[in-house]
Enzyme design. Structure first.
Site, mmCIF file in Angstrom:
data_model
loop_
_atom_site.group_PDB
_atom_site.id
_atom_site.type_symbol
_atom_site.label_atom_id
_atom_site.label_comp_id
_atom_site.label_asym_id
_atom_site.label_seq_id
_atom_site.Cartn_x
_atom_site.Cartn_y
_atom_site.Cartn_z
ATOM 1 N N SER A 224 0.864 -1.176 0.000
ATOM 2 C CA SER A 224 0.000 0.000 0.000
ATOM 3 C C SER A 224 0.899 1.225 0.000
ATOM 4 C CB SER A 224 -0.851 0.003 1.261
ATOM 5 O OG SER A 224 0.005 0.081 2.388
ATOM 6 N N LYS A 225 0.253 2.369 -0.156
ATOM 7 C CA LYS A 225 1.015 3.607 -0.147
ATOM 8 C C LYS A 225 1.822 3.705 1.158
ATOM 9 C CE LYS A 225 0.056 8.371 -1.222
ATOM 10 N NZ LYS A 225 0.466 9.380 -0.673
ATOM 11 N N ARG A 226 1.112 3.379 2.238
ATOM 12 C CA ARG A 226 1.757 3.527 3.545
ATOM 13 C C ARG A 226 2.898 2.526 3.736
ATOM 14 N NH1 ARG A 226 -2.275 3.704 8.205
ATOM 15 N NH2 ARG A 226 -3.248 5.234 6.842
#
Ligand code: GLU
Length: 493
Positions: free
Chosen positions: A261-263
């Protein structure tokens, strides 16, 4: 949007991003697989912009997507910029088509007008959850009221949506070219909104209507869309259309597991947007090669492929269903491989902006090319010339301490001094001469050649590893070598 004679025998694949942000690396993997499948089959690649969610619309996202595809060489045959006979290719420009089909579904009893307010839906959800029952359908809709009442409410512009009437107790199934047969019970599917209260279609309706109207033969997309596909299958059935073939690509995992994910990417120093890879100076062919292997393999030991090679060998049969792990080291390795395939002039041009950014300016182009030839096989990134190999341009600022401890023995200063004296005396500064002088000196002093080679390397480069020493000395040139060797003797004693 004229009526078409759809030719379903030809291969037509679409990449259908939503312009809700910059194209991320997972999206590019989908685009690449769509492209490779289309090209490998002699088919068409369509770019469709799914911009019906106006609340998440990002103005420059479409441009970013086009730039990312262009950077990687993924040529699109039809799209908002390219045009084509199935346009328009932005969903926001096709709204009337979706409303028409939603209304036809209401007329055939497969959809209904629903007047429930978001508040009443939330309240029902809460009560139902307390009783452990789902919330498939609310009550304030055209299924529970007379057509006169419904018409009056519609005429009065009462806020409403159009929902799909999901059949009860049915098994919805489809065949996925990668995952095999997927089955779900219709009981697990809520009555989906097809047209929102702002008159815009939802993803499900627009996606199905467009895949049909654009004569898409194969839907290739990320595996996060699998839960949507049964809803689409129902829509195809209700509209009396043949669904395209489906292929859901394996999930991309972060290096530590879990979905990338982006995170999670940020936490692990992985660039998430395609534009970041470009800004960091990755080779587009390396990114393509790396992504191709994120879920597919050629069935041989070969790993390094250009885009054109991939077009020849790609097949959906060789896409696995198991999740694929993102490995930044592997990408760096691919990057090195593709740098090596560039001609020297191009490689030097790649390195130049990085050198300048590191304050290494005004390099003679011929010298820069010589350096590139010298270290090309050891490079992983165009930036390496200005970091790991900066000693090719500027005197090393420090010496690797572990290396000094290991390689700079008590007799090092004396041996290096002896070598400098010889370098000052020789006429040619060719590799062979440089080597001969060193080996003769070693013999004279009764030591192994390594006893001189290692300290000399440390002295000129500050490190213990690098390209062939004599080639390095030759490229650096007499003045630089003598200056650095004397300085090291002075500093390290
Ligand atoms: N608009 C969807 C997305 O943003 C498309 C999914 C699909 O390919 O059907 O990924």
């Amino acid at each position: 949007m004229g009526t078409q004679e759809f030719n379903r025998s030809s291969i037509r694949v679409r990449f259908a991003p939503s312009p809700t942000g910059y194209l991320h690396i997972g999206g590019l993997r989908t685009a690449l697989y769509c492209y490779l499948f289309a090209r490998s089959q002699g088919g068409h690649l369509v770019l469709r912009i799914e911009d019906t969610d106006r609340t998440r619309f990002v103005a420059d996202a479409e441009n970013d997507i086009a730039q990312a595809l262009w950077w990687c060489g993924l040529e699109v045959d039809e799209g908002p910029e390219q045009g084509g006979s199935y346009g328009p290719y932005r969903q926001s420009e096709r709204q009337s088509l979706y409303v028409k089909y939603a209304e036809s579904l209401v007329a055939s009893g497969h959809a209904y007008y629903a007047f429930d307010s978001p508040d009443s839906i939330a309240a029902l959800r809460k009560t139902n959850a307390a009783y452990g029952i789902g919330t498939r359908r609310q009550m304030d809709n055209s299924l529970t009221q007379s057509s006169d009442v419904v018409q009056r409410r519609l005429d009065a512009k009462e806020e409403h949506v159009i929902r799909l009437r999901v059949p009860e107790n049915e098994t919805v199934q489809f065949h996925d070219l990668i995952k095999g047969t997927v089955k779900v019970s219709s009981e697990s599917i809520d009555d989906q909104v097809l047209i929102k209260s702002d008159g815009m279609p939802t993803y499900h309706l627009a996606n199905v209507v467009d895949d049909h109207h654009m004569a898409i033969s194969h839907v290739i997309r990320g595996d996060e869309w699998i839960p949507s596909t049964p809803k689409h299958i129902l829509l195809y059935q209700m509209l009396g259309w043949q669904p395209p073939k489906m292929a859901h690509l394996p999930l991309i995992l972060s290096p530590t597991g879990g979905k990338l994910s982006k995170r999670s990417a940020e936490r692990q120093g992985i660039p998430i947007n395609v534009r970041d890879y470009r800004a960091r100076g990755f080779e587009p062919e390396a990114v393509v090669n790396f992504l191709a292997f994120l879920g597919w393999n050629p069935g041989s030991e070969d790993e390094v492929f250009g885009l054109k090679d991939l077009e020849q060998v790609f097949s959906l049969e060789r896409v696995g269903s198991a999740p694929a792990q993102f490995d930044l080291n592997k990408l760096n390795w691919f990057n090195g491989q593709h740098l090596r395939r560039l001609d020297i002039e191009a490689l030097a041009n790649r390195a130049l902006p990085f050198l300048e950014a590191h304050g290494i300016q005004g390099q003679d182009h011929r010298y820069l090319q010589e350096v590139c030839l010298l270290v090309r096989d050891r490079m992983e990134h165009a930036e390496d010339l200005s970091t790991r190999f900066s000693y090719c341009f500027v005197d090393p600022e420090r010496f690797d301490l572990v290396g000094v401890k290991k390689r700079w023995k008590a007799d090092a200063a004396d041996l290096v001094r002896g070598y400098v004296d010889r370098l000052e005396a020789i006429k040619s500064f060719g590799e062979e001469t440089l080597e001969r002088e060193l080996r003769t000196l070693a013999e004279e002093r009764g030591v192994g050649a390594g006893r001189i080679i290692h300290p000399v390397r440390l002295a000129v480069s500050g490190t213990t590893a690098g390209p062939s020493l004599f080639a390095l000395l030759h490229v650096l040139g007499r003045d630089t070598c003598i200056r650095r060797l004397r300085k090291a003797v002075h500093l390290l004693g």
